[in-house]
Structures are given as structure tokens and as C-alpha cells.
Design a protein around this motif. Structure first.
Motif, PDB file in Angstrom:
ATOM      1  N   ASN A 288      60.434  -8.775  37.933  1.00  0.00           N
ATOM      2  CA  ASN A 288      59.325  -7.965  38.442  1.00  0.00           C
ATOM      3  C   ASN A 288      58.393  -7.475  37.335  1.00  0.00           C
ATOM      4  O   ASN A 288      57.297  -6.997  37.615  1.00  0.00           O
ATOM      5  CB  ASN A 288      59.861  -6.796  39.271  1.00  0.00           C
ATOM      6  CG  ASN A 288      60.355  -7.278  40.632  1.00  0.00           C
ATOM      7  OD1 ASN A 288      59.787  -8.210  41.201  1.00  0.00           O
ATOM      8  ND2 ASN A 288      61.412  -6.671  41.140  1.00  0.00           N
TER       9      ASN A 288
ATOM     10  N   SER B 143      55.079  -7.336  46.394  1.00  0.00           N
ATOM     11  CA  SER B 143      55.020  -7.869  45.031  1.00  0.00           C
ATOM     12  C   SER B 143      56.348  -7.845  44.272  1.00  0.00           C
ATOM     13  O   SER B 143      56.601  -8.726  43.454  1.00  0.00           O
ATOM     14  CB  SER B 143      53.952  -7.118  44.228  1.00  0.00           C
ATOM     15  OG  SER B 143      54.273  -5.751  44.113  1.00  0.00           O
ATOM     16  N   SER B 144      57.199  -6.857  44.525  1.00  0.00           N
ATOM     17  CA  SER B 144      58.452  -6.742  43.762  1.00  0.00           C
ATOM     18  C   SER B 144      59.598  -7.346  44.551  1.00  0.00           C
ATOM     19  O   SER B 144      59.941  -6.856  45.629  1.00  0.00           O
ATOM     20  CB  SER B 144      58.778  -5.276  43.481  1.00  0.00           C
ATOM     21  OG  SER B 144      57.761  -4.677  42.731  1.00  0.00           O
TER      22      SER B 144
ATOM     23  N   ALA C 174      49.154  -5.238  40.500  1.00  0.00           N
ATOM     24  CA  ALA C 174      50.329  -5.215  41.382  1.00  0.00           C
ATOM     25  C   ALA C 174      51.481  -4.502  40.695  1.00  0.00           C
ATOM     26  O   ALA C 174      51.695  -4.651  39.496  1.00  0.00           O
ATOM     27  CB  ALA C 174      50.734  -6.634  41.757  1.00  0.00           C
ATOM     28  N   LYS C 175      52.218  -3.744  41.496  1.00  0.00           N
ATOM     29  CA  LYS C 175      53.351  -3.009  40.941  1.00  0.00           C
ATOM     30  C   LYS C 175      54.414  -3.992  40.455  1.00  0.00           C
ATOM     31  O   LYS C 175      54.953  -3.850  39.368  1.00  0.00           O
ATOM     32  CB  LYS C 175      53.916  -2.079  42.012  1.00  0.00           C
ATOM     33  CG  LYS C 175      54.819  -1.024  41.426  1.00  0.00           C
ATOM     34  CD  LYS C 175      55.102   0.088  42.417  1.00  0.00           C
ATOM     35  CE  LYS C 175      56.160   1.026  41.815  1.00  0.00           C
ATOM     36  NZ  LYS C 175      56.813   1.831  42.830  1.00  0.00           N
ATOM     37  N   GLY C 176      54.736  -4.975  41.284  1.00  0.00           N
ATOM     38  CA  GLY C 176      55.693  -5.999  40.879  1.00  0.00           C
ATOM     39  C   GLY C 176      54.929  -7.237  40.455  1.00  0.00           C
ATOM     40  O   GLY C 176      53.916  -7.586  41.058  1.00  0.00           O
TER      41      GLY C 176
ATOM     42  N   ILE D  77      50.361  -9.439  44.274  1.00  0.00           N
ATOM     43  CA  ILE D  77      49.422  -9.367  45.388  1.00  0.00           C
ATOM     44  C   ILE D  77      48.732  -8.013  45.301  1.00  0.00           C
ATOM     45  O   ILE D  77      49.377  -6.998  45.037  1.00  0.00           O
ATOM     46  CB  ILE D  77      50.151  -9.563  46.736  1.00  0.00           C
ATOM     47  CG1 ILE D  77      49.211  -9.350  47.920  1.00  0.00           C
ATOM     48  CG2 ILE D  77      51.354  -8.669  46.876  1.00  0.00           C
ATOM     49  CD1 ILE D  77      49.874  -9.595  49.265  1.00  0.00           C
TER      50      ILE D  77
END
Lengths: 488, 488
Positions: free
Chosen positions: A89, A364-365, B461-463, B468
């Protein structure tokens, strides 16, 4: 050979194919030694990274140690290790999340490159190359067949307790493939060992460590409530004549799935069941002890230290109830559809139209991965997705206007369940689905917000078939990312 | 009996199961008469609507006439008629879009209610209830088995030209199901007629109208370019040893898919091929005429008036090369995976991470439906999704940051192709996929915009596993909805 010596055989940039499926039967000593070697090489300014293919997740001795040593360049098809996940991540490790039932086929067909070295935990190796696997089959057969070199971790912990539990059979590859002759949960169609070219075995490392499986925990109240909804619905469907008896169950990994099996074990009215699943989890032992298990087929048997003790003490009797198959078979659409499996899998979030996210937080993670959930949900006779209606102290709603990542489309989500209730989505058009999911499954704290969105999207969407409001679809997620809560 | 008399037998609120799959073999006279009856009843202020189940889309005489008469309450599992589509997208008709391979199983298992009346086009009916179907199998066997009453449209147009083309076999239902014994494209495992209880046949209506199939049109330049990319890639894979010869092809409906078959027919170096597909389309006749077809299995045979003439004149020879099966078999994961089908399907849009939208414009307006695309893409040995890189005079990019509706997740999209180029996505992690799709497939007019989005999303994006940007993911769609173009 020592684990350290075996680790010396592995070169920078290799593709390793390791045994193991969800913390069962993964190699322990060689990956740990390899991680140490990588750290030494890195300290000398030398590059050392490998690509790591597996059955599914492996234990901290493998995924964790190698990730912390910065020794993994690329990982597929599944993981669940804290440190590995964190590196993925952060964009430090490339990760391809794949359907677990198809990974082996990809390697055999050449769609993915084959592992150069296979590192496989085994309980027995003969001079002529017969290998008995340990607590999982996973993709080990494919890796053993396709790899140039084989390193065996020969684990003496199990003695011959696992001998005979495996059914080593791989489907033929096209264009000359025959039907997979499995028509019942306990059908055996292969050998109980894997035959390899003994010349390929370059190291045998002796070990005696068990799989690092967390002890079984009692289901919490929310999981018990979800399990209750499912059992009530199954009884209702049976009464309506829509569910023949004798269908096997698949149960995903996790607390909620365990709670369903535990509830079955403790229900005096429950008929004995069979399982056609990926992971034979600890909850299965309670089914056995209450005389409610006809048989269980999986690709892995996960045992905490306590469960392992029970298994080893009763292996002879238990083995007749278990079959471990390669994941190409345990997760094969052909067999799952033929058997009419009832599938139960955990969701991270579900949207009002019935799409399910199994893998990615806020899109996203990655959490773990899609695993085998789609192998089963897409081919089962009846499928459940289940999750608590909220997470993180109520700041996250598991029901959202639009999933931030989509693993299972509305076409294959039959039934959605939270502790709030159960939504039978079969045959419903999208708007009817939305009302049913909001009404039956969403947490009361979020119901108004979801209804407001639906009212807005029905008005604003250009097409009314799936009224989605692209301008507001992710507002709940965006609020969580900025304010720490999805609540308005 | 006249079509009008037969239509009188149908009551308000019934569920009708009609034959037909993609404009092949659907009933014509009775639905048209039923539409007229509905209009008369509506004029008298009386309610009259039915639910309509089919194989797939039907012709205007059925879907169109009934939709215009406001006689459809609910429709499943597929449609392609202008007026029906329009009513669905106005929210006037409930529509459930479903995998075509699973609809029959849903009805047989009771997951969906069974049709009360089946209306089936046939070419022969015997006194003891043996029915020969016409140009499609679709879900007709299931409807004939499950319906309370049967209305037959006995079409004399084909004479006995179609006799023997069908292989009427349905997979067993769980829990006592056996393997489907189809291992080669032309394997026949059933009867060439459907046996029904003759008591259930309440009407036989004589007809002589052909299927309303549009004439074949020459592939345009863009389709030819896409076909060229695919054939070049197939040759490359074969050279690399990753593609055994003898794998059958599946070809979706539409111009681009037709272009691939046409290009094969016209390529003097092309080896003869076989097809394991849904719809045997007109392009197949060109393969036959150039001696390049070993055999074709489908659930429907679509012939324009010209092609029908050719088929009728050569039926005896052609029939040996064709098998028509129920769509539960033509689209069955078991058989598709066993045969190692090479699948080619059309996309509406594809996002940079490889997710595909096959069905909904801007997420909300259904075009046709998912059809069988997922039955094939999920189980094929190698799968292509293809589309021109832009639509509507360049105002729409087929490559977007995030699909507005997701039918096929990145887990099952192997290869994406536009006229710009081909992206082999197998084994790539999400960010690598994004770069490859943008570079290889996007139209130059949109490449900068897509790269700008990717740069932003990777940062924000956080991850970082699937970067995304939820706040901008639909900006291109929103711009199109407000300004009429996705261009910045």
C-alpha cells in the motif's frame, strides 16, 4: 542441508513458487533464512529481490520476514501479512491480486512466467521424487511441475498424520481436456503424493515448526446475529422447496464465516453437512465433535496449536472426513457449479445496487485480496455476502452508494447480510435492489443518508435503469477520508 | 389456432418464457398479437402487463411490439430493442440484466419464478410432444420443462433444414449432477428435439416469417485495425509457445467481433478454426466458403435474409459443421474452461486499471446487457476486450479513469484492444496496467488527460496499490454529461 545453505541457492530476481494457503503448509525456515541473506546483501549494497508466487497468504516467517527485509519485488496472488500489506500500500511492492482458482492455470499456460525455484513444505520425500505435501495443496503441484529447481522443507512435526489426506490431481490443459471427475465432496481422483523429477530437488531442509495459525476465538454477538439470519433464511428456502438437501457449503475465511459453522455445530436441529471450500478452518472440528460433518474438501487445513494437537491425536479417524486438493480443483467453476455449493463470503462493503468490494479500503488500499470469493460466488447455487453494517466504531458504513472497488458485480451477489438483516436480491431490478438493501441491511445511523442519495440519484441520473449519481457516488468515502467518519 | 386466439390465452401478470437468442428463433406472431390485445385492453382501461423471460434479445415483433404497447412489466435477462431499451432507461420497465449462462439454472432451481406460459418457435411438433426448435436453443428447454402451458409458433420457413442441428441437453441439477460430457466443439450429448408433455401444448400457431436480422455489413477501418492487432498478437503468442493450436474461439456480437472472423476468413495463412460461442453469426459463412471452419457450436444461428437463403440451399452440408445448444451449455464455465476458449468481446469502456463496462452508458443507461461476456471472459484461456478508442465523433473516450459501471473486474480482463493498439495486462500490477493501457490503447486526444489523472491519483490516493482518486474518478463522465464532450 541447512536453511541458510538452501537460501544461498536462490539468486536475485528469481521467481519463487512457495507452498502454503492461508497460513497452512507454507515454508518457514528457508524464507526466513532468505530474508536474512537479503538483509546482508543489501547491507553490502547489493541488490536482492525476488518475485513471490504462492497458493494464497503465507505466515509471517515467509511473507512478513521477506517483506521486512525488502526482499520482495512482486507478489501474487494473495496476502494477509501486516508488513507485506503495508509495503504494497506504500507502493514499494508490486502486487497482483488474482482469483485463487486460476493462478495455477495461468502459470501452466504460460500467461504468467513459471517459478524458477519452488520452495515446498512436505512431510515425506522419496528417492524417486514422490512428495507428500503438508497442511495445504495450494498451487504446490503446479510449482513442482513447472519450476526448474525444488527446495523441500521436510517437516517432521506431523509424522504420518497427514499421509493420504491429499488428492493430487490437476485438470488437463486445453485443448485436450477431459471432465474433472469430482462429483461428490469426498471423491478422490488423483494420487496422495506429487511425483516430481528427483533431479530437480536441489535441497532438503529438515524442520519441525507448526503453522502460525491464530487460536480460534468465540464468535462475537454481531457475527452470531449474521449467522442467525443466514440459518433462518436457509431453513425458509428449504421449506419453500428451493433448496435441495445435501448441498455442500463453502465458508470464507474470517469471524463471520466461522460463526455460521459454529452456529450449525451448536444447533441440535442441524442436519449433518458437508463442506466444499478453500480452507478447512478450526470451526470444522466443532462440527465433527457434534457429529454434524459428513465430509470436508478444501485446499488447506488451518490448525492453531490447540487444534493441531486434537488433529494429531485423532488423525486416523479425521482423515477419512477430509480431502485436500490443489486450489485449481477446490476452486474450479466446473466442480463448484456441479456440486451446487452454498457460498458464504465476507465483504468489506456493498453498494445499494448489490456490488461487493472484498479487497480494497476506500478503493486504494488492499486488505488481503479477492481470494477465492469470486470462484465461489460466480458458480455457487446460492451465495451470501456478509459483513457487519458498520466498522471502526460506526464511522464507516458497509453499505454505500457505490463501492469504491468492485470485486463482485450485482450479477453474482444473491444475498447480502448484515446484523441488521438479510436482503434477497435474486431477480430484482436495480432500484428494487437498492430499496431492499437499504431497508434490510444498512445501519439505522446511515439509512437516511442512503435514502437521500437514492432519491437524488433517481432524479438526477440520465438513465433510470441504474440510477447512479456520478457527482455524489463517493461522497461518503470522501467524507471519511477528510473527516474520519462517513456520518453527515 | 390463430395468433390472436393464442394471445387470448395469456392472462394479465403472467410470466412468459419466450424462445429466441439475439434475434434468432424468437416467436413473432403471438407476441405481436399479444401487443395488440394489450393495447385494446388498455384502451378499455384494463390492466395488461406480463413479465418476459427469454434466452437473450428478441426481434422487434416481440420486444419492440410489447414494449410499445406498454405490455411489459419486467424483463430479463437481455435485450437490444430500441423501444424496450428506451422504456427501461425511463424507469418504465423493470429490467434485470443477468449472465446468460445462468438464467436457466436460476429458473430450474427456483431462484427465479418459472414462466407460466412458454411461447416457443419450432419447426416441428409431434403428437407425442417432440419439439424441434428453430434457429436458437436459448432457454427454450428450461421454459418448456418448467412452464404450465406451451404455445408453439410452428414456422414452416425452414422445412427440415434445421432438423438435427440442435443438441438438446441440460446439465443435471445439484446435488446429484454429473460432468457435462462435452469435450470437443461438435460433441453431441443430447437429443435433437425437446420432449415435452403434449398435454401442456395449448396452442399451435402456424407461421412462415424469418428472423429480422440485419444484413451483414463490411467491417469498417477501425474494426479491421482492431482485428489486425488481435491476429498479430495471437500469432506472437503461438510463436512464444503460449498458445496451443486447436483452441476454439468465442466471438461476441457486433462489428468488431465480426471483423476478426472476417479477417481470419480472408487471411490465406490462417489455419482452419473452430468456434465455441453464443451466436453463430453471418461472418461464419465466409469462413466456411474459404474452407477455414472446422465446426461451430453456439446457442443461436443468426441469418439475414441473404444468409438464410445460402443456409437453406446448403443446409445438409452446413449442418454437419454446426451444433446449437441450450445457453446453459454454450455458456457453461465447465465447458468453456475445459475447451480453453479464446474469448473476444466488445466493451463500452475500460478504465486504466483494466475494469470493463459492457452494458451501461455513463453508469445509468443500459445499452443491451452483460450478455454472455462474463461467462466467457471469466473462464476462457485467453480473453480480449475490444472497442474503438473513442465514440460519438471523439467526444467520448473509451478509456477512462474509472468505469462508470463495472461488468468485468481487472481480475478477468487479460487483453485490451483499441485501434490504437493492444495492452497485454496479464500478471501486471495495477499501476503497470494503467501505464500500459494509457500508452497502448487510449486515443492521443485523451492521453494527456489520463496521464494527468494518474499522476494526481498516485500522489493523492491513501493506498498506492490501486491509486484511485475518488474525488476526480468520474470527472470525464461528468464533463460529458454537462458539456457533451469528455475533452478538457
Amino acid at each position: 542441508m541447512s536453511a541458510e545453505e538452501a537460501a544461498e541457492l536462490i539468486r536475485h530476481d528469481e521467481i519463487l513458487g512457495v507452498s502454503g494457503f492461508t497460513l497452512a503448509g507454507y515454508p518457514k525456515a528457508v524464507p526466513t533464512a532468505l530474508a536474512k541473506r537479503a538483509e546482508r546483501l543489501h547491507a553490502q549494497g547489493k541488490p536482492f529481490q525476488v518475485s513471490l508466487f504462492s497458493g494464497a497468504s503465507t505466515g509471517d516467517e515467509c511473507d512478513g520476514a521477506l517483506a521486512r527485509a525488502n526482499a520482495i519485488r512482486y507478489r501474487a496472488p494473495y496476502q494477509s501479512n501486516k508488513d507485506l500489506r503495508s509495503a504494497i500500500n506504500q507502493g514499494k511492492i508490486f502486487y497482483t491480486d488474482a482469483h485463487l482458482g486460476i493462478m495455477g492455470r495461468w502459470i501452466r499456460s504460460g500467461a504468467l512466467p513459471h517459478p524458477t525455484t519452488a520452495i515446498i513444505e512436505a512431510t515425506e520425500v522419496s528417492d524417486d521424487g514422490k512428495i507428500r505435501l503438508s497442511t495445504s495443496c495450494g498451487n504446490s503441484m503446479e510449482f513442482l511441475q513447472m519450476a526448474d529447481r525444488i527446495i523441500v522443507e521436510l517437516n517432521s512435526l506431523y509424522g504420518d498424520a497427514l499421509a493420504g489426506i491429499h488428492d493430487c490431481y490437476l485438470p488437463d490443459m486445453p485443448p485436450h481436456a477431459r471432465p474433472i471427475p469430482v462429483s461428490h465432496v469426498l471423491d478422490r481422483v488423483g494420487t496422495d503424493f506429487v511425483q516430481v523429477d528427483p533431479e530437480k530437488i536441489v535441497a532438503i531442509v529438515h524442520t519441525q515448526a507448526g503453522d502460525s495459525v491464530h487460536p480460534f476465538t468465540e464468535p462475537d454477538e454481531i457475527s452470531k446475529t449474521i449467522a442467525g439470519h443466514i440459518l433462518e433464511f436457509l431453513a425458509h428456502e428449504r421449506k419453500k422447496g428451493r433448496l435441495p438437501s445435501g448441498l455442500p457449503y463453502q465458508s470464507g475465511v474470517g469471524n463471520v464465516a466461522n460463526a455460521v459453522l459454529t452456529a450449525m455445530a451448536r444447533n441440535p436441529l442441524q442436519e449433518p453437512i458437508s463442506l466444499f471450500t478453500e480452507v478447512i478452518q478450526e470451526a470444522v472440528f466443532e462440527l465433527i465433535q457434534s457429529d454434524k460433518l459428513l465430509g470436508a474438501s478444501g485446499t488447506a487445513l488451518t490448525c492453531s496449536a490447540k487444534a493441531r494437537k486434537y488433529f494429531l491425536a485423532n488423525a486416523f479417524a479425521l482423515k477419512r472426513k477430509f480431502v485436500l486438493r490443489p486450489q485449481e480443483v477446490s476452486n474450479h467453476p466446473e466442480v463448484i457449479r456441479r456440486l451446487g455449493v452454498i457460498a458464504m463470503n465476507t465483504a468489506i462493503e456493498c453498494d445499494i445496487f448489490g456490488n461487493v468490494n472484498s479487497s480494497h479500503i476506500c478503493g486504494s488500499s488492499v486488505m488481503n485480496g479477492i481470494g477465492g470469493s469470486a470462484d465461489f460466488s460466480r458458480n455457487c447455487l446460492l451465495g451470501f455476502f456478509m459483513t457487519p453494517s458498520t466498522a471502526k466504531n460506526g464511522t464507516i458504513s458497509a453499505i454505500v452508494p457505490l463501492v469504491s472497488h468492485l470485486d463482485h458485480s450485482d450479477h453474482e451477489t444473491d444475498i447480502f447480510v448484515t446484523e441488521q438483516g438479510l436482503a434477497d436480491l435474486r431477480g430484482l431490478d436495480p432500484v428494487a435492489r437498492a430499496h431492499r438493501i437499504i431497508d434490510a441491511c444498512s445501519h439505522p445511523d446511515y439509512r437516511q443518508q442512503l435514502n437521500d442519495y437514492l432519491n437524488y440519484s433517481v432524479k438526477s441520473a440520465k438513465g433510470k435503469h441504474i440510477p447512479i449519481a456520478l457527482d455524489r457516488a463517493f461522497n461518503m468515502h470522501l467524507r471519511f477520508l477528510s473527516d474520519g467518519s462517513m456520518k453527515e
